[in-house]
Scaffold this active site. Structure first.
Site, mmCIF file in Angstrom:
data_model
loop_
_atom_site.group_PDB
_atom_site.id
_atom_site.type_symbol
_atom_site.label_atom_id
_atom_site.label_comp_id
_atom_site.label_asym_id
_atom_site.label_seq_id
_atom_site.Cartn_x
_atom_site.Cartn_y
_atom_site.Cartn_z
ATOM 1 N N GLU A 91 0.811 -1.221 0.000
ATOM 2 C CA GLU A 91 0.000 0.000 0.000
ATOM 3 C C GLU A 91 0.843 1.268 0.000
ATOM 4 O O GLU A 91 0.450 2.286 -0.599
ATOM 5 C CB GLU A 91 -0.958 -0.018 1.190
ATOM 6 C CG GLU A 91 -2.119 -0.981 1.055
ATOM 7 C CD GLU A 91 -1.723 -2.434 1.250
ATOM 8 O OE1 GLU A 91 -2.496 -3.334 0.848
ATOM 9 O OE2 GLU A 91 -0.611 -2.682 1.817
ATOM 10 N N HIS A 145 -10.655 -6.023 8.256
ATOM 11 C CA HIS A 145 -11.600 -6.201 7.159
ATOM 12 C C HIS A 145 -12.936 -5.519 7.458
ATOM 13 O O HIS A 145 -13.836 -5.537 6.621
ATOM 14 C CB HIS A 145 -11.860 -7.681 6.882
ATOM 15 C CG HIS A 145 -10.653 -8.440 6.440
ATOM 16 N ND1 HIS A 145 -9.662 -8.814 7.312
ATOM 17 C CD2 HIS A 145 -10.284 -8.894 5.218
ATOM 18 C CE1 HIS A 145 -8.722 -9.475 6.651
ATOM 19 N NE2 HIS A 145 -9.069 -9.529 5.379
#
Length: 329
Positions: free
Chosen positions: A65, A134
């Site tokens: 990322e 998540h």
């Protein structure tokens, strides 16, 4: 052939359509992220875009990322408009340093000489039967960072126009997508070119109490307001849409009318966006308030396992409990 002006889409497909239309309108727009090309993303939100626009504009990246955000910043400085996808909310943290130290600061650091029009798409929130990393709601970490705009839609129409306006904006925008609402359907009006993503919307008129929500909890707030109607209470519901900047004039106008305010979000109450709203409204609407501003949100703990996430994420009952507590004053 007359171009279609309205269409019923899921929230996910409205995001796909927004990227497609913006990439068609501006060749400088490109998207990048993990598995977004041939796979079409974990939730298939980018499905078909690589086939349409090619691998040079829809880039599958390595799993990193920090690299995704850093590359996006470099592309933006060279005149492109990157749309970076982060697979899940909790995966953004390896790129958090690049976002807060570079992306948010570049315009100010160069005294306005450079803009970095990067849009970072982040699926967020719970109630998908998953665990930490998540199902998190880290939006307050980004709203606390000057230089970033932070938005989140609650329905397909807003999702479409909010993303198009974010991509076209000169400032970096963090675009939070409520993943539990990806499959909700609604009408998208493609002629609403005057849409303002940074203005809150009163989605239900009311007279007795203001209920503020955003993203995934807007439908829950509307359901709570409908349930409260059975007790003779008229609840006004506001969809914030923009978390930074916050549209305080719309909230203030509502609270001056109703005299009561409840703010709700999935993120933990402690240090959340609701705290800033509560303090600001307490300052600016003190003589209009009939009760303290109340907040309903997640607990100050890591996101729990799926068996108990319904106890963690605010639902109708917890919202109505706050409404009852407000009217008890």
């Amino acid at each position: 052939m007359t171009e279609q002006t309205q269409e019923t889409l899921t929230l996910a497909k409205s995001i796909t359509r927004a990227m497609h239309d913006e990439m068609t309108a501006n060749r400088k727009v490109l998207i990048l992220g993990e598995d977004i090309g041939k796979l079409g993303g974990v939730y298939r939100v980018t499905e078909g875009l690589q086939a349409t626009f090619g691998e040079n504009r829809v880039l599958d990246t390595p799993l990193g990322e920090a690299g995704i955000i850093g590359t996006s910043i470099g592309m933006a400085l060279r005149g492109y408009r990157p749309v970076a996808e982060i697979q899940f909310d909790g995966f953004v943290f390896p790129g958090f340093n690049q976002i807060t130290s570079q992306l948010a600061k570049m315009h100010g650091r160069t005294l306005g000489h450079y803009t970095v029009p990067v849009t970072v798409r982040i699926p967020y929130g719970g109630m998908i039967g998953s665990i930490e990393h998540h199902s998190e709601s880290p939006e307050a970490l980004f709203t606390h960072t000057p230089g970033l705009r932070v938005v989140t839609p609650s329905n397909p129409h807003d999702a479409y126009w909010m993303l198009r306006k974010s991509i076209a904006h000169p400032d970096p925008v963090i675009y939070f997508e409520p993943k539990r609402r990806y499959w909700s359907k609604g009408e998208v009006d493609f002629t609403d070119t005057g849409f303002d993503p940074f203005k809150a919307q009163v989605v239900r008129e009311g007279a007795d109490l203001t209920l503020v929500a955003y993203g995934p909890l807007v439908p829950v707030a509307l359901a709570a307001a409908k349930a409260a109607e059975e007790d003779g209470r008229s609840i006004e519901v506001i969809d914030l849409r923009s978390l930074s900047p916050l549209d305080f004039p719309t909230i203030i106008a509502s609270v001056e009318k109703t005299g009561r305010l409840v703010v709700t979000h999935e993120a933990p109450v402690f240090g959340g966006i609701g705290a800033d709203i509560a303090s600001t409204i307490s300052e600016r609407c003190f003589f209009h308030l009939e009760a303290p501003v109340l907040r309903v949100g997640g607990f100050h703990m890591p996101y729990p396992v799926s068996r108990v996430e319904e106890e963690y994420v605010p639902g109708i009952d917890r919202m109505l409990d706050a409404v009852d507590r407000s009217f008890a004053y």
